[in-house]
Scaffold this motif. Structure first.
Motif, short mmCIF file in Angstrom:
data_model
loop_
_atom_site.label_atom_id
_atom_site.label_comp_id
_atom_site.label_asym_id
_atom_site.label_seq_id
_atom_site.Cartn_x
_atom_site.Cartn_y
_atom_site.Cartn_z
N GLY A 1 0.82 -1.21 0.00
CA GLY A 1 0.00 0.00 0.00
C GLY A 1 0.85 1.25 0.00
N TYR A 2 0.16 2.35 -0.19
CA TYR A 2 0.79 3.66 -0.23
C TYR A 2 -0.05 4.57 0.67
CZ TYR A 2 2.86 7.90 -2.20
OH TYR A 2 3.52 9.08 -2.37
N THR B 1 -5.01 5.13 6.60
CA THR B 1 -3.62 4.78 6.91
C THR B 1 -3.48 3.80 8.07
OG1 THR B 1 -3.61 6.86 8.13
CG2 THR B 1 -2.49 6.86 6.02
N GLU C 1 0.64 3.94 -5.67
CA GLU C 1 -0.54 3.07 -5.73
C GLU C 1 -0.43 2.11 -6.91
OE1 GLU C 1 -2.33 3.08 -3.38
OE2 GLU C 1 -2.59 5.08 -2.55
N THR D 1 -4.47 -4.83 -1.09
CA THR D 1 -4.04 -3.45 -1.03
C THR D 1 -5.23 -2.62 -0.59
OG1 THR D 1 -2.97 -1.61 -2.21
CG2 THR D 1 -4.54 -2.93 -3.46
N SER E 1 -6.65 1.68 -0.14
CA SER E 1 -6.38 3.06 -0.45
C SER E 1 -7.67 3.85 -0.25
CB SER E 1 -5.87 3.19 -1.89
OG SER E 1 -5.42 4.51 -2.11
N GLY F 1 -6.23 7.41 -4.76
CA GLY F 1 -5.32 6.27 -4.89
C GLY F 1 -5.96 5.13 -5.65
N LYS G 1 -5.01 2.85 -9.17
CA LYS G 1 -4.95 1.39 -9.20
C LYS G 1 -5.76 0.80 -10.35
CE LYS G 1 -4.48 0.77 -4.21
NZ LYS G 1 -3.04 0.61 -4.10
N ASN H 1 -11.36 0.20 -0.58
CA ASN H 1 -11.47 1.64 -0.83
C ASN H 1 -12.22 2.27 0.34
OD1 ASN H 1 -11.70 4.22 -1.80
ND2 ASN H 1 -12.90 3.70 -3.63
#
Lengths: 355, 247
Positions: A27-28, A34, A57, A76, A78, A82, A86, A104
Motif C-alpha cells: 500500500g501507499y 492509513t 498506488e 491493497t 487506499s 489512490g 490502481k 477503498n
C-alpha cells in the motif's frame, strides 16, 4: 472468540485480512485509511507475512498482481484518488483472472477533493473503473462488525471466482470505533490454485498469467468466459438488507454510512404516521435489481440517499424500470445529511406523490 | 536423429521477431543460463509490454505478463512471497526507462532480490518506431523525424549508471549482441546476475544493447554495425557494479 472488543474500523479491516489468510499487503499512504497499514506493518511480519510500503498506488496494485499470481492471498487498500491510480492494475487483474482484494475507504472528490467521507466512487467501483468489459465484486459494509465479515468474504469470493473483490467503505466507517466480535463466520478455505505461477517444479508444464491476446476469436472467448463468470456471481452472491419494507409508503435506498441514518429516519417518520422502508444493497455489484424492483408494486416512490451527487440512483431507476418515480437526495464535500433533512425530503416527495 | 539444439527452457515455437532482432538471441541466452543453473522448476519470469510481451510462448517455465513498466513491482510481489524462487523481469527501454522508471528505481533502492534483463534498442519497436528515452541524439525516429533534438527532446538516459547508484543494487553490467564475442560476454553477465540473486545479494541488472533493424530502417547486418558505431560510444560496455562479487 465470541468476545466483543472496541476497535477502529480501519484496524478491523486489517485484522480481518489476517484472519482471512492474507499473507501480504502492499500500500501507499493516503488518508483516511492509513491505520490499515499501521496495523499490518506490525502484524504481518509477526505471522511470517509481507508488509511493503510501495512507491505508488500503481506499484502497490502490481505487487498484489505478482503475489496473487504466485497463489498467495494479497491485499491493497487506499482511498479514492489512490484507487483511481490502481485502475490499470485492476483491469489487468480482471483480464488475467487472478484473485485480489482491494479496499477503498472512500473520501470526497473529485480530484484531490477532501479527506471526509464520501460515496462518490460508486460509478468507478461498480461500472468497471478501468478499461475493458469487466466487473469487480463490490461489498459495502455499514458497521465495524460488517467491515470484519465482508473483508473475510472479499477474500473468499476473490479466490472462488478469480477476480477482484472490493470492500467499499467510507471515511466515517474507517475512522469509527465500534464493538466487533471476531466470530467464525465463514470457512476460510485454502483453495487449490493449479493455475498459479509459483515455479513449474514437478508440475510437468509451465503456467503463464496474462491478459493479452491479439487473436480476436481467442480474446472474444476470454470476454465470453468473463461474462459467464459475472452472470454466475450475479446468480449467487447478491446481498442486501431490508428494514420495514413490507408496509412502506416510500422506499429509501441507501448503503454504507447513510443507511444507518435512514434507520433513525424510519423511527422519526413512524411518529408522524409515515411508513418508511429501507432497502440496503450490501453487494453494490452485483446489484440487487430484482429484489429492489419487486417493491415497485406496493410503495409510492423510491428515494436514493447517497453521499454523492447521484450515482446509485441510476441502478435504483434500472431496478424500478419506470414503474414508480425515483428521487434522489445527496450531500457532497464530506457533508453528512441529517435525519431531519432526509425526513423533510420524504415528506415533500409524499406530498407530491399524493397530489 | 540429430541432437535437439534448443535449450530445455525454450519451447519449439518459431520466433515472431523480425530478422536481425536481438530478442531471440537474448531469450536463448536466458534459457541456456536457466538450464545450466538447473533452475527451470523454480524460475518465474515477468514479461513486459513491447515486442516480447508474449515471451511465455517461447520460455518453457512460469511467466507473468505485466502492465507496461510495472514488471519490477510484479516481480517484487512474487519474490517477496516466494523468496526461494528465482525471479527475473524482461523489459525494453520504453518499459523500463520511461513509463516504469519509478518501479525500477524503487525496486533497486529496496534491494529487491531479483534480476532484470534490460533490452535497450534505442527505439519503441512494437508501436512502430517512436523515440525512446534511450534514443541517441540526432537519431531519426517516427517522432523525431529530423533526429532527436536534445534542446527540445532531452537527452538519452543511462539507466544502468543511475541504477548502480542505488545502495540496494548489487550487480550491473552493460553488454551487447552485435557479434559473437559480445554475445558470449552477454551470457556470462546474465549468468552472473542470476547467481548474484541466488546468493541473495540484492538487485541485479544486465543491460543488453540490442538491434531493431525494422524500425531503424537498416538491414540486419547494417544494424549490427550501427549499434557498434553509435550505441556503444554512448552506452559504454562493461561491468558497472559488482565486478568483484565471487559467485
Amino acid at each position: 472468540m465470541g468476545e466483543k472488543v472496541l476497535m477502529k474500523g480501519n484496524d478491523v479491516i486489517a485484522e480481518a485480512s489476517i484472519r482471512a489468510g492474507c499473507k501480504c499487503y502492499f500500500g501507499y499512504p493516503i488518508t483516511p485509511q492509513t491505520e490499515i497499514s499501521h496495523y499490518l506493518a506490525e502484524a504481518l511480519p509477526k505471522i511470517g507475512g509481507v508488509f511493503l510500503q510501495a512507491e505508488s498506488e500503481i506499484a502497490a496494485i502490481n505487487m498484489v498482481y505478482g503475489a496473487s499470481s504466485a497463489g498467495i492471498r494479497a491485499m491493497t487498500s487506499s482511498s479514492s484518488p489512490g484507487i483511481s491510480l490502481k485502475q490499470e492494475g485492476i483491469s489487468y487483474i480482471a483480464g488475467a483472472e487472478i484473485p485480489a482484494v482491494v479496499v477503498n475507504v472512500v473520501r470526497c472528490g473529485p480530484g484531490l477533493g477532501g479527506i471526509l467521507p464520501g460515496q462518490c466512487d460508486y460509478f468507478q467501483a461498480t461500472k468497471g473503473g478501468g478499461h475493458g468489459d469487466y466487473h469487480n465484486i463490490v461489498l459495502a459494509p455499514n458497521s465495524v462488525q460488517e467491515l470484519y465479515e465482508l473483508t473475510v468474504r472479499c477474500f473468499n469470493l476473490a479466490d472462488k471466482y478469480r477476480m477482484c473483490a472490493m470492500l467499499m467503505a467510507d471515511g466515517s466507517l474507517g475512522q469509527m470505533m465500534e464493538a466487533v466480535e471476531f466470530r467464525e463466520i465463514e470457512d476460510i478455505e485454502a483453495i487449490d490454485k493449479p493455475w498459479a505461477t509459483n515455479g513449474m517444479g514437478t508440475r510437468g508444464h509451465s503456467n503463464y498469467i496474462s491478459s493479452v491476446n491479439v487473436n480476436p476469436d481467442e480474446l472474444e472467448k476470454l470476454n465470453q468466459r468473463l461474462q459467464a463468470k459475472y452472470r454466475e456471481v450475479t446468480k449467487n452472491e447478491i446481498m442486501y438488507e431490508e428494514v420495514n419494507c413490507d408496509n412502506a409508503d416510500i422506499m429509501v435506498v441507501s448503503y454504507g454510512t447513510t443507511s444507518r441514518i435512514i434507520k433513525n429516519v424510519i423511527k422519526d417518520a413512524r411518529k408522524m404516521g409515515i411508513n418508511v422502508g429501507l432497502f440496503r444493497p450490501i453487494s453494490l455489484w452485483p446489484f440487487p435489481y430484482d429484489e429492489l424492483g419487486k417493491h415497485a408494486s406496493h410503495v409510492k416512490a423510491f428515494l436514493s440517499v447517497e453521499l454523492s451527487a447521484g450515482q446509485m440512483i441510476d441502478d435504483v431507476r434500472l431496478s424500478v424500470n419506470g414503474k414508480k418515480n425515483c428521487y434522489f437526495y445527496g450531500r457532497t464535500g464530506g457533508n453528512i445529511p441529517s435525519q431531519k433533512e432526509i425526513l423533510d425530503e420524504i415528506v415533500k416527495i409524499l406530498e407530491k406523490e399524493d397530489r | 536423429m540429430p541432437e535437439r539444439l534448443v535449450p530445455k527452457s525454450l519451447t519449439d515455437r518459431v520466433w515472431h521477431y523480425c530478422p536481425g532482432c536481438s530478442h531471440g538471441i537474448v531469450h536463448r541466452l536466458i534459457a541456456e543460463v536457466i538450464d545450466e543453473l538447473e533452475i527451470q522448476g523454480t524460475v518465474i519470469g515477468v514479461a513486459p509490454v513491447g515486442c516480447a510481451y508474449n515471451n511465455y510462448e517461447y520460455f518453457n517455465f512460469d511467466i507473468i505478463q505485466a502492465a507496461h513498466g510495472r514488471a519490477p513491482a510484479v516481480a517484487t510481489g512474487v519474490k517477496r512471497v516466494l523468496p526461494d524462487r528465482m525471479v527475473f523481469t524482461y523489459q525494453g527501454d520504453g518499459d523500463l526507462a520511461a513509463i516504469g522508471t519509478a518501479e525500477i528505481i524503487h525496486a533497486a533502492a529496496r534491494g529487491e532480490n531479483f534480476t532484470t534483463v534490460f533490452i535497450n534498442n534505442a527505439i519503441y519497436g512494437m508501436t512502430s518506431g517512436q523515440m525512446a528515452p534511450t534514443t541517441l541524439p540526432n537519431q531519426v525516429t517516427m517522432t523525431s523525424p529530423n533526429g532527436r533534438d536534445t534542446s527540445s527532446q532531452g537527452f538519452p538516459i543511462r539507466m544502468s549508471e543511475m541504477l548502480a547508484l542505488q545502495d540496494g543494487t548489487a550487480f550491473v553490467e552493460r553488454v551487447s549482441t552485435h557479434d559473437v564475442r559480445h554475445i558470449i560476454q552477454a551470457k556470462r553477465a546474465i549468468k552472473k546476475a542470476f547467481k548474484v540473486q541466488q546468493a541473495g545479494l540484492g538487485f541485479s541488472i544486465v543491460e543488453v544493447l540490442s538491434t531493431c533493424p525494422t524500425n531503424w530502417g537498416l538491414s540486419p547486418l547494417k544494424a549490427q554495425k550501427w549499434l557498434e558505431e553509435n550505441m556503444i560510444p554512448y552506452y559504454a560496455l562493461g561491468n558497472i557494479k559488482g565486478k568483484d562479487i565471487k559467485v
